[in-house]
Design a protein around this motif. Structure first.
Motif, PDB file in Angstrom:
ATOM      1  N   SER A  72      50.905 134.935  60.737  1.00  0.00           N
ATOM      2  CA  SER A  72      51.257 133.567  61.130  1.00  0.00           C
ATOM      3  C   SER A  72      50.068 132.923  61.830  1.00  0.00           C
ATOM      4  O   SER A  72      49.144 133.605  62.283  1.00  0.00           O
ATOM      5  CB  SER A  72      52.455 133.596  62.089  1.00  0.00           C
ATOM      6  N   ALA A  95      52.458 131.312  53.318  1.00  0.00           N
ATOM      7  CA  ALA A  95      53.773 130.674  53.292  1.00  0.00           C
ATOM      8  C   ALA A  95      54.069 129.976  54.614  1.00  0.00           C
ATOM      9  O   ALA A  95      54.592 128.852  54.640  1.00  0.00           O
ATOM     10  CB  ALA A  95      54.847 131.714  52.986  1.00  0.00           C
ATOM     11  N   THR A  96      53.715 130.630  55.721  1.00  0.00           N
ATOM     12  CA  THR A  96      53.949 130.050  57.039  1.00  0.00           C
ATOM     13  C   THR A  96      53.124 128.780  57.242  1.00  0.00           C
ATOM     14  O   THR A  96      53.579 127.823  57.880  1.00  0.00           O
ATOM     15  CB  THR A  96      53.603 131.071  58.140  1.00  0.00           C
ATOM     16  N   CYS A  97      51.919 128.778  56.680  1.00  0.00           N
ATOM     17  CA  CYS A  97      51.018 127.635  56.856  1.00  0.00           C
ATOM     18  C   CYS A  97      51.222 126.538  55.815  1.00  0.00           C
ATOM     19  O   CYS A  97      50.604 125.469  55.918  1.00  0.00           O
ATOM     20  CB  CYS A  97      49.571 128.110  56.788  1.00  0.00           C
ATOM     21  N   GLY A  98      52.051 126.804  54.802  1.00  0.00           N
ATOM     22  CA  GLY A  98      52.198 125.838  53.726  1.00  0.00           C
ATOM     23  C   GLY A  98      50.996 125.785  52.816  1.00  0.00           C
ATOM     24  O   GLY A  98      50.690 124.748  52.222  1.00  0.00           O
ATOM     25  N   ILE A  99      50.298 126.924  52.698  1.00  0.00           N
ATOM     26  CA  ILE A  99      49.074 127.019  51.898  1.00  0.00           C
ATOM     27  C   ILE A  99      49.385 127.661  50.554  1.00  0.00           C
ATOM     28  O   ILE A  99      50.174 128.610  50.480  1.00  0.00           O
ATOM     29  CB  ILE A  99      48.021 127.876  52.643  1.00  0.00           C
ATOM     30  N   VAL A 100      48.765 127.161  49.493  1.00  0.00           N
ATOM     31  CA  VAL A 100      48.785 127.871  48.220  1.00  0.00           C
ATOM     32  C   VAL A 100      47.700 128.940  48.307  1.00  0.00           C
ATOM     33  O   VAL A 100      46.513 128.613  48.420  1.00  0.00           O
ATOM     34  CB  VAL A 100      48.505 126.928  47.033  1.00  0.00           C
ATOM     35  N   THR A 137      41.385 128.822  50.026  1.00  0.00           N
ATOM     36  CA  THR A 137      42.268 128.362  51.103  1.00  0.00           C
ATOM     37  C   THR A 137      42.402 129.376  52.227  1.00  0.00           C
ATOM     38  O   THR A 137      42.718 128.999  53.356  1.00  0.00           O
ATOM     39  CB  THR A 137      43.662 128.036  50.549  1.00  0.00           C
TER      40      THR A 137
END
Length: 288
Positions: free
Chosen positions: A128, A157-162, A167
């Motif tokens: 996270s 997923a926690t960061c909203g990153i693909v 990234t």
């Protein structure tokens, strides 16, 4: 423990609730096996998985690969998982969902009771943004911490990153910096191994090693040999390192602090890199 973790090029996840996979695990050629009680085990099968791992451990301990245990992050299951450490030859536990150094110290205190000889280390998993923010404190939280790992998919997923190499690069580098500052092993790849196959995995591992990682986890046995190759220094790397060490030792005897090797000036930082390269050599052959 820290020296042992620094030699792990490949760490293969083995579902703790799959008897067939457990039985074959020591034949896969991985430097370490991660007996998984977390993500690969449904919530209602945790105790059954503990019992299966406990039954398999006596045979697994006879194999060549070091043994690690990925425990559950939630306290309800974590306490039961930790009891598997008592009396066993486990190199480390992987501790998920590390948000701060306090969790690491709490688990280390439990291990001091279950493993008073201090054989079992801790590999915190950063999953996270808050965990990444505390990465330096987590890495230095306790002498039992032997390596640091970013849980890329959970973190993304926690960061909203693909998730991709681009990234996640900044977060991955933070893991390397925190681990190296604490004198422990940074584990990971610049990208997901799922995006590669065959020689591509080895090339990804070699590129990751150039960024400072010492080894990585795998979820499929087919990734083990490419990881071992990618995280091992090449013959040219070893020859260069041996030449640097020999030249610097000769210079030291002559009272000099720097020397030229192959037309390049060599001093203390490059000597340290050469010694680290030689330390990454494996005496055992890489399994294919």
């Amino acid at each position: 423990m820290r020296e042992q973790a620094a030699t792990w090029r490949s760490l293969l996840y083995v579902p703790g609730n799959n008897e067939r996979f457990l039985g074959k695990a020591q034949s896969r050629g991985a430097d370490a096996l991660i007996l998984d009680l977390e993500d690969s085990v449904p919530a209602d099968r945790k105790q059954a998985a503990r019992d299966m791992v406990a039954g398999a451990l006596p045979e697994l301990e006879r194999g060549p690969s070091d043994l690690c245990l990925r425990v559950n992050g939630e306290l309800l299951h974590l306490a039961g998982d930790l009891h598997l450490v008592a009396g066993r030859d486990l190199a480390a536990i992987l501790l998920p969902k590390c948000e701060d150094a306090g969790k690491v110290r709490m688990v280390a205190e439990a291990l001091d009771t279950l493993d008073p000889a201090g054989r079992t280390g801790i590999v915190p998993l950063i999953e996270s943004p808050s965990g990444l923010h505390a990465a330096h404190a987590i890495a230095a939280a306790h002498p039992r911490v032997v390596a640091l790992l970013l849980g890329s998919e959970d973190f993304a997923a926690t960061c909203g990153i693909v998730p991709s190499e681009a990234t996640l690069l900044g977060a991955k580098q933070q893991i390397v910096y925190a681990a190296r500052a604490a004198g422990i092993a940074p584990l990971g790849l610049l990208d997901s191994v799922a995006a590669y196959s065959g020689d591509g995995i080895g090339e990804l591992a070699a590129r990751s090693a150039a960024f400072g990682f010492s080894g990585a986890t795998a979820v499929h046995p087919g990734a083990v040999a490419p990881l071992n190759r990618g995280f091992s220094p090449s013959e040219d790397d070893i020859a260069w390192a041996e030449e640097v060490v020999e030249a610097m030792e000769a210079a030291t005897r002559e009272g000099r602090g720097a020397v030229s090797v192959g037309g390049r000036m060599i001093d203390k930082p490059i000597l340290e890199r050469a010694r680290r390269t030689l330390a990454r050599r494996r005496l055992a052959p890489t399994a294919d």
